[in-house]
Design a protein around this motif. Structure first.
Motif, PDB file in Angstrom:
ATOM      1  N   SER A 181       0.922  -1.143  -0.055  1.00 30.76           N
ATOM      2  CA  SER A 181       0.009   0.007   0.014  1.00 30.76           C
ATOM      3  C   SER A 181       0.900   1.385  -0.128  1.00 30.76           C
ATOM      4  O   SER A 181       0.361   2.339  -0.344  1.00 30.76           O
TER       5      SER A 181
ATOM      6  N   ARG B 100     -16.203  -0.796   0.961  1.00 33.98           N
ATOM      7  CA  ARG B 100     -16.339  -2.127   1.025  1.00 33.98           C
ATOM      8  C   ARG B 100     -16.828  -2.845  -0.016  1.00 33.98           C
ATOM      9  O   ARG B 100     -16.414  -3.712  -0.551  1.00 33.98           O
ATOM     10  N   ALA B 103     -14.595  -2.385  -3.247  1.00 34.45           N
ATOM     11  CA  ALA B 103     -13.485  -3.251  -2.855  1.00 34.45           C
ATOM     12  C   ALA B 103     -13.758  -4.753  -3.469  1.00 34.45           C
ATOM     13  O   ALA B 103     -13.149  -5.263  -4.196  1.00 34.45           O
ATOM     14  N   ALA B 104     -15.177  -4.992  -3.084  1.00 35.36           N
ATOM     15  CA  ALA B 104     -15.529  -6.473  -3.423  1.00 35.36           C
ATOM     16  C   ALA B 104     -15.699  -6.743  -4.946  1.00 35.36           C
ATOM     17  O   ALA B 104     -15.053  -7.559  -5.515  1.00 35.36           O
ATOM     18  N   VAL B 106     -13.902  -4.806  -7.198  1.00 31.01           N
ATOM     19  CA  VAL B 106     -12.728  -4.587  -7.768  1.00 31.01           C
ATOM     20  C   VAL B 106     -11.729  -5.961  -7.601  1.00 31.01           C
ATOM     21  O   VAL B 106     -11.229  -6.522  -8.524  1.00 31.01           O
ATOM     22  N   GLN B 107     -12.091  -6.733  -6.554  1.00 30.48           N
ATOM     23  CA  GLN B 107     -11.377  -7.996  -6.292  1.00 30.48           C
ATOM     24  C   GLN B 107     -11.911  -8.995  -7.293  1.00 30.48           C
ATOM     25  O   GLN B 107     -11.118  -9.904  -7.887  1.00 30.48           O
ATOM     26  N   ARG B 108     -13.386  -8.837  -7.551  1.00 29.73           N
ATOM     27  CA  ARG B 108     -13.864  -9.600  -8.808  1.00 29.73           C
ATOM     28  C   ARG B 108     -13.334  -9.526  -9.951  1.00 29.73           C
ATOM     29  O   ARG B 108     -13.156 -10.329 -10.741  1.00 29.73           O
ATOM     30  N   GLN B 110     -10.488  -7.665 -11.013  1.00 25.05           N
ATOM     31  CA  GLN B 110      -9.171  -7.330 -10.919  1.00 25.05           C
ATOM     32  C   GLN B 110      -8.406  -6.571 -12.183  1.00 25.05           C
ATOM     33  O   GLN B 110      -7.736  -7.049 -12.972  1.00 25.05           O
ATOM     34  N   LEU B 136      -7.946  -2.467  -0.075  1.00 27.91           N
ATOM     35  CA  LEU B 136      -7.349  -3.601  -1.147  1.00 27.91           C
ATOM     36  C   LEU B 136      -5.952  -3.937  -0.819  1.00 27.91           C
ATOM     37  O   LEU B 136      -5.350  -4.806  -1.455  1.00 27.91           O
ATOM     38  N   TRP B 138      -3.822  -1.600  -1.564  1.00 31.35           N
ATOM     39  CA  TRP B 138      -3.186  -0.816  -2.556  1.00 31.35           C
ATOM     40  C   TRP B 138      -2.508   0.310  -2.612  1.00 31.35           C
ATOM     41  O   TRP B 138      -3.117   1.168  -1.529  1.00 31.35           O
TER      42      TRP B 138
END
Lengths: 321, 259
Positions: A181, B100, B103-104, B106-108, B110, B136, B138
C-alpha cells in the motif's frame, strides 16, 4: 481527563494554518491536546504547535519519498494501541489529511465524518456541524459506535488563536513500512511561485466564473487580485472547463474562504459555490444577469458585464496606487 | 491495460434536492444521472487504455433500484461494460461501507488500475477512493492533474497546496482525478445506440459475500442529530452598471479599508 489528537501538517517546520485552527478548537474541550506530525522539519514545528495548545507532539519523522497516507495512518493505529485511543481525532480536510484519515478509518475500522465546520460536545458525545445545500441548512451528526471519532474538518471552520503554551514534549514514533500500500513514490516536488497570499488565507479574494466567457479573461481576475494583494479564486464551472487548476476552486468541492472582501466576477452563485464563500465579511458581485442568486447574498451587487466593469476597476485602482 | 472507473449516479444537482425527513439522508428516488465529476475519470480511463495499446474500461457503481441511466451515459462515451451493485441492504451506507462494496467488485474484476473522482457532487465525503485502496492493500495517488501509464506503473502529477508532486506508483493502484484535467467526450449517436446493448452485470451484497452488518445503516455507525435552517445573509445594495459601477466598487473598498 481524556485526550484529543490533532493531525498536524507542517511544511519546512511551519505548521499548516488549518492545524493551528484545529489545535485552537481542541483546547475548547476538557481534554489533553496532543498533536501527531511527520515530515522533514517536524521537530521545528513543535514549538508553534505548543504555542497553540499541544502539550505533546508525536513525530513520525521524515517519510522520504512515501506519501503520508499509508504510513502515517499506520503510525496512528499503532499509537492507539500503545497509548490508548483519544476521545477524538481532528484532521484538516487537506490533500494529505483526507488520505491519512481515509486509510486510518479502514485500519482501525471506524467511520469518519468529513466536511465538518463546527464541533461541540453534548452529553459526552462529540457532535459535528455540517453546512448542506449550499449552506442554507446546518446538519449536526454524531458517531453511534465505539471511538475514536475521526472528524475531518474544513479549513477556516475555527479561528487560530495562540494560547501561549510552552514547548511541548516531542515523542518520536515509528511510521511503519506498510508494504504494497506504500508503493507510491514522490519523485519530485514542484512549488509554484505565488506572488500573493494563499487562497484560503487571503484577506481579499477575487474569483471568476463562466461569465468571463473565455479562459484568457481569467487574467483580469489575477490582475485585480494582485492589485488588492489578494488571491485569485474560481467557480467550479471554470475549473471543470479546464480554464484554471482545481487548487483555485472555491466552494463545496473546493476551498472555504473567509476574507474581508470576496469579489465574485461573472459567477452566478450556484449553491455549491456559495457554501464556500458566504462567510466572507463583505461580498461584492458583478454579473450580467440581475436574477443571479449571488446577488441575494452580496453587500454590493453590480448588474453589468465583467468585461466592461473589470478593466475600469483595474485602471481606477492602479490610478490610486 | 484494464481500467475500472468508480462512477456515482446522483440526483440532478440542478434540481431541487431534499432530505428524507425520516432518515435525514438525501432523497435518491427518481432518475439519477452520471455525476459530472466522474466524466473526467471515464475520459481519462478511455485515453489511458488507448495509450496502453488496448484493454477494457469497466464501470463500477453502487445505486438504488437497479439504476443504470448514469451508467448508460458513461457506456456511450466508450466504456465496455459495467458492474452495478444494487441492494436495499445498502441504503444508508457511509463512505467506508461504500468502499467495502467497491473493493469487493474490484477483487472480482481485477483491473490494473482503478480511477475515481476526488469526491462526488452530492455527498462529497471525499474519502471513498482512499478507503477502497486501503481495503485492497493497494497504493493510491489522489488529486491527479495528469496521468500516464506504463505496463506496470502509473506516473501522476499530484496537486499539492504549493504546486504539484511527481508521483509514480506500481500497478495495481487507485488514482483520483481532479475535474477539468481532460475534456470528457460527448457520446456520439453511434455510442448512445451501442451503449444500450453493452453488458451491465447487476450484483447484490450476498453475491459479493459482504456481511450486511458492515454496510447500510448498521455499518455506518453514525447518525444525524438535527437539521436546521442556517442564518440567512441579507443582500445589500444592487446597482446597474451605467459605465460608472467601478467607482461604486472603489468607494466600497475604501470604506472597508481594503483600499
Amino acid at each position: 481527563m481524556g485526550k484529543i489528537w490533532v493531525l498536524a501538517e507542517q511544511s519546512h517546520g511551519e505548521p499548516a494554518t488549518v492545524s493551528l485552527e484545529l489545535l485552537t478548537a481542541a483546547r475548547g474541550f476538557d481534554a489533553d491536546v496532543q498533536a501527531v506530525t511527520w515530515g522533514a522539519g517536524a521537530s521545528d514545528a513543535a514549538a508553534k504547535l505548543g504555542e497553540y495548545g499541544a502539550v505533546k507532539v508525536f513525530d513520525a519523522g521524515d517519510l522520504g519519498e512515501s506519501l503520508p497516507g499509508p504510513r502515517v495512518s499506520a503510525a496512528i493505529a499503532s499509537l492507539i494501541e500503545s497509548e490508548g485511543a483519544p476521545d477524538a481525532l481532528l484532521v484538516g480536510q487537506t490533500y494529505d489529511g483526507r488520505d491519512v484519515a481515509g486509510r486510518l478509518s479502514v485500519r482501525i475500522d471506524r467511520p469518519l465524518l468529513t466536511n465538518v465546520v463546527g464541533l461541540a460536545r453534548q452529553d459526552g458525545s462529540f457532535v459535528s456541524e455540517h453546512a448542506i445545500f449550499g449552506g442554507t441548512q446546518v446538519l449536526n451528526a454524531k458517531f453511534t459506535g465505539d471511538g475514536p471519532g475521526i472528524f475531518v474538518i474544513r479549513a477556516k471552520s475555527f479561528a487560530a488563536e495562540p494560547a501561549g503554551g510552552s514547548v511541548p514534549e516531542v515523542v518520536s514514533i515509528e511510521a511503519p513500512d506498510t508494504g504494497r500500500s506504500d508503493g507510491a513514490r514522490v519523485k519530485a516536488r514542484h512549488e509554484e511561485e505565488r506572488s500573493g497570499p494563499q487562497l484560503d488565507e487571503a484577506e481579499v479574494v477575487v474569483s471568476g466564473g463562466r461569465g468571463l466567457g473565455a479562459a484568457e479573461d481569467y487574467a483580469m481576475i489575477e490582475e485585480l487580485a494582485k492589485l488588492l494583494k489578494g488571491a485569485a479564486g474560481a467557480s467550479r464551472a471554470i475549473v471543470d472547463a479546464g480554464w484554471v487548476p482545481y487548487s483555485h476552486q472555491v466552494g463545496q468541492t473546493g476551498k472555504t474562504v473567509k476574507p474581508t472582501v470576496y469579489i465574485a466576477c461573472g459567477i452566478s452563485g450556484a449553491t455549491q459555490h456559495m457554501v464556500g464563500m458566504k462567510s466572507a465579511k463583505n461580498i461584492i458581485a458583478i454579473n450580467k444577469d440581475e436574477s443571479a442568486p449571488i446577488f441575494s447574498i452580496a453587500d454590493l451587487g453590480v448588474v453589468g458585464d465583467v468585461h466592461k466593469v473589470l478593466p475600469k476597476l483595474i485602471e481606477a485602482i492602479k490610478a490610486k496606487q | 491495460m484494464n481500467v475500472a472507473v468508480c462512477v456515482k449516479q446522483i440526483p440532478d444537482p440542478a434540481g431541487e434536492l431534499s432530505l428524507d425527513p425520516s432518515t435525514n439522508t438525501l432523497v435518491r428516488e427518481g432518475k439519477l444521472i452520471l455525476d459530472d465529476s466522474d466524466s473526467y475519470g471515464v475520459e481519462m480511463a478511455l485515453q489511458l487504455a488507448e495509450s496502453a495499446g488496448g484493454g477494457d474500461v469497466t464501470l463500477i457503481s453502487m445505486a438504488p433500484n437497479g439504476e443504470t441511466s448514469g451508467l448508460r451515459t458513461a457506456l456511450a462515451m466508450g466504456a465496455a461494460g459495467a458492474v452495478l451493485v444494487s441492494d436495499d441492504a445498502l441504503a444508508g451506507s457511509d463512505a467506508l461501507g461504500t468502499a467495502r462494496v467497491l473493493a469487493a467488485v474490484v477483487q472480482r474484476i481485477q483491473p490494473d488500475l482503478v480511477l475515481a473522482a476526488t469526491e462526488s457532487t452530492d455527498g462529497y465525503t471525499g474519502t471513498t477512493p482512499v478507503q477502497l485502496a486501503e481495503l485492497l492493500g493497494w497504493p493510491s495517488v489522489t488529486f491527479a492533474k495528469h496521468v500516464e501509464v506504463t505496463p506496470d506503473s502509473v506516473a501522476v502529477r499530484r496537486q499539492t497546496e504549493a504546486g504539484y508532486d511527481e508521483v509514480t506508483s506500481p500497478l495495481p493502484a487507485v488514482v483520483t482525478v481532479t475535474a477539468g484535467v481532460v475534456e470528457p467526450r460527448y457520446p456520439s449517436f453511434k455510442g448512445i445506440m451501442a451503449a444500450r446493448s453493452k453488458p451491465v452485470e447487476e450484483l447484490t451484497v450476498s453475491d459479493l459475500g459482504i456481511d450486511v452488518s458492515r454496510v447500510g445503516w448498521a455499518g455506518a455507525r453514525q447518525e444525524v442529530v438535527s437539521v436546521q435552517a442556517a442564518e440567512e445573509r441579507q443582500s445589500g445594495e444592487i446597482v446597474t452598471d451605467e459605465g460608472d459601477a467601478h467607482e461604486k466598487i472603489v468607494g466600497y473598498l475604501e470604506r472597508i479599508k481594503v483600499l
